[in-house]
Write a protein that holds these residues in place. Structure first.
Motif, PDB file in Angstrom:
ATOM      1  N   PHE A   8     -24.195 -11.762  14.283  1.00 53.17           N
ATOM      2  CA  PHE A   8     -24.543 -13.178  14.310  1.00 53.17           C
ATOM      3  C   PHE A   8     -25.747 -13.416  15.222  1.00 53.17           C
ATOM      4  CE2 PHE A   8     -20.278 -13.411  12.628  1.00 53.17           C
ATOM      5  CZ  PHE A   8     -20.303 -14.508  11.787  1.00 53.17           C
ATOM      6  N   ALA A  22     -27.451 -19.548   9.857  1.00 52.20           N
ATOM      7  CA  ALA A  22     -26.165 -19.898   9.248  1.00 52.20           C
ATOM      8  C   ALA A  22     -26.252 -19.842   7.722  1.00 52.20           C
ATOM      9  CB  ALA A  22     -25.740 -21.298   9.705  1.00 52.20           C
ATOM     10  N   THR A  27     -22.362 -19.101   6.639  1.00 54.07           N
ATOM     11  CA  THR A  27     -21.340 -19.599   7.550  1.00 54.07           C
ATOM     12  C   THR A  27     -21.791 -20.929   8.136  1.00 54.07           C
ATOM     13  OG1 THR A  27     -19.923 -18.978   9.424  1.00 54.07           O
ATOM     14  CG2 THR A  27     -22.271 -18.451   9.602  1.00 54.07           C
ATOM     15  N   SER A  28     -20.986 -21.510   8.998  1.00 54.95           N
ATOM     16  CA  SER A  28     -21.330 -22.792   9.610  1.00 54.95           C
ATOM     17  C   SER A  28     -22.085 -22.561  10.915  1.00 54.95           C
ATOM     18  CB  SER A  28     -20.066 -23.604   9.895  1.00 54.95           C
ATOM     19  OG  SER A  28     -19.295 -22.976  10.906  1.00 54.95           O
ATOM     20  N   ARG A  31     -19.582 -22.079  13.813  1.00 51.52           N
ATOM     21  CA  ARG A  31     -19.024 -20.721  13.951  1.00 51.52           C
ATOM     22  C   ARG A  31     -20.077 -19.762  14.497  1.00 51.52           C
ATOM     23  NH1 ARG A  31     -17.967 -16.234   9.907  1.00 51.52           N
ATOM     24  NH2 ARG A  31     -16.350 -14.959  10.885  1.00 51.52           N
ATOM     25  N   LEU A  32     -21.287 -19.915  14.020  1.00 49.32           N
ATOM     26  CA  LEU A  32     -22.382 -19.067  14.491  1.00 49.32           C
ATOM     27  C   LEU A  32     -22.593 -19.248  15.988  1.00 49.32           C
ATOM     28  CD1 LEU A  32     -24.648 -17.117  13.582  1.00 49.32           C
ATOM     29  CD2 LEU A  32     -26.080 -19.108  13.184  1.00 49.32           C
TER      30      LEU A  32
END
Length: 293
Positions: A8, A22, A27-28, A31-32
């Protein structure tokens, strides 16, 4: 270092912003951000400075970035060798690329790919004025300028720079220009004017408005050969001039362009396309200082 957190972090460092990273990872942003924060907590240092322009590496961040890239490279190579030995990647992959990138940079490195995947056949073709990924004229295309048509998966490869070069012999014979205006008194080498395949390559006017070439060559490799022969001053890719006997002229006047890589979205799950795209990206990343010295 947790490899999942490192992945990430690498994505953010390469994209320069949370949103782009992201999207690339699917992903969001929340979350990242959590995963990057977890890595920062694990190493006990702040790795990214979040600004209104995006995310920039700190000094500690650069150290971890280099370590994470080494981890990534070793893991990808190990996986590639295992897959290659099992014969899981086979068939033909056709890569279309501008002649400078294709012939001068990628061609000498393709044996690395076929060494890992002995059942993979690679075709490298020059990028014509018009091409179609949907008609499979190429499986992967490297191009100057971001494509804006078609159902394509697009990835930014690298910014690269060009500047004026000449041979030492030419400069000894004709003198060294001190300003762009001085170029008007010199023999210039450039593209065939009415055969420039894209406006992105019409960069001579950025150095000298009204640039007129005495020798016109329709390929970057051909222009390089002409300049090296002492024919005149030409605008050459820095990565093509690296290691040669060419002399930079007007070194402060630089042209910057960007290489993009694209493939048709219908091929996104084809393993040979994914492997080849990852290989090209890795080769460019390894040689990034050549593209912008």
């Amino acid at each position: 270092m947790d490899w999942d957190d490192a992945k990430f972090f690498l994505a953010v460092a390469r994209e320069g912003q949370m949103l782009g990273a992201a999207k690339r990872l699917g992903t969001s942003q929340a979350r990242l951000s959590r995963r990057v924060s977890a890595l920062e907590e694990a190493v006990g240092a702040r790795l990214l400075e979040r600004t209104t322009r995006g995310s920039e590496l700190t000094e500690d961040g650069r150290i971890i970035f280099e370590a994470a890239e080494r981890m990534e490279a070793e893991m990808l190579e190990s996986l590639a060798r295992l897959q290659g030995r099992r014969g899981e990647v086979r068939g033909t992959i056709r890569i279309g690329a501008p002649d400078g990138f294709g012939a001068a940079f990628l061609a000498p490195r393709l044996h690395r790919l076929t060494h890992i995947y002995p059942d993979l056949r690679v075709e490298l073709v020059p990028m014509p004025h018009a091409f179609s990924l949907s008609r499979r004229e190429a499986d992967i295309a490297v191009m100057v300028g971001r494509p804006d048509r078609g159902r394509l998966r697009v990835q930014r490869l690298a910014d690269y720079t060009l500047r004026c070069y000449a041979s030492a012999g030419y400069l000894a014979r004709c003198g060294t220009p001190a300003t762009p205006a001085d170029l008007e008194g010199h023999d210039l080498v450039g593209y065939v004017e009415d055969m420039i395949p894209t406006s992105e390559l019409a960069y001579a006017g950025e150095i000298l408005p009204g640039w007129r070439s005495r020798i016109e060559v329709s390929t970057a490799v051909g222009q390089l050969a002409a300049v090296r022969s002492g024919a005149g001053i030409g605008i050459v890719h820095d990565f093509m001039a690296a290691g040669s006997d060419l002399v930079p002229v007007l070194p402060g006047h630089i042209v910057t362009r960007t290489y993009w890589m694209a493939w048709h979205e219908n091929l996104r799950v084809a393993q040979r396309v994914r492997i080849a795209a990852e290989f090209i990206e890795a080769q460019v990343r390894e040689a990034r200082t050549l593209f912008r010295p």
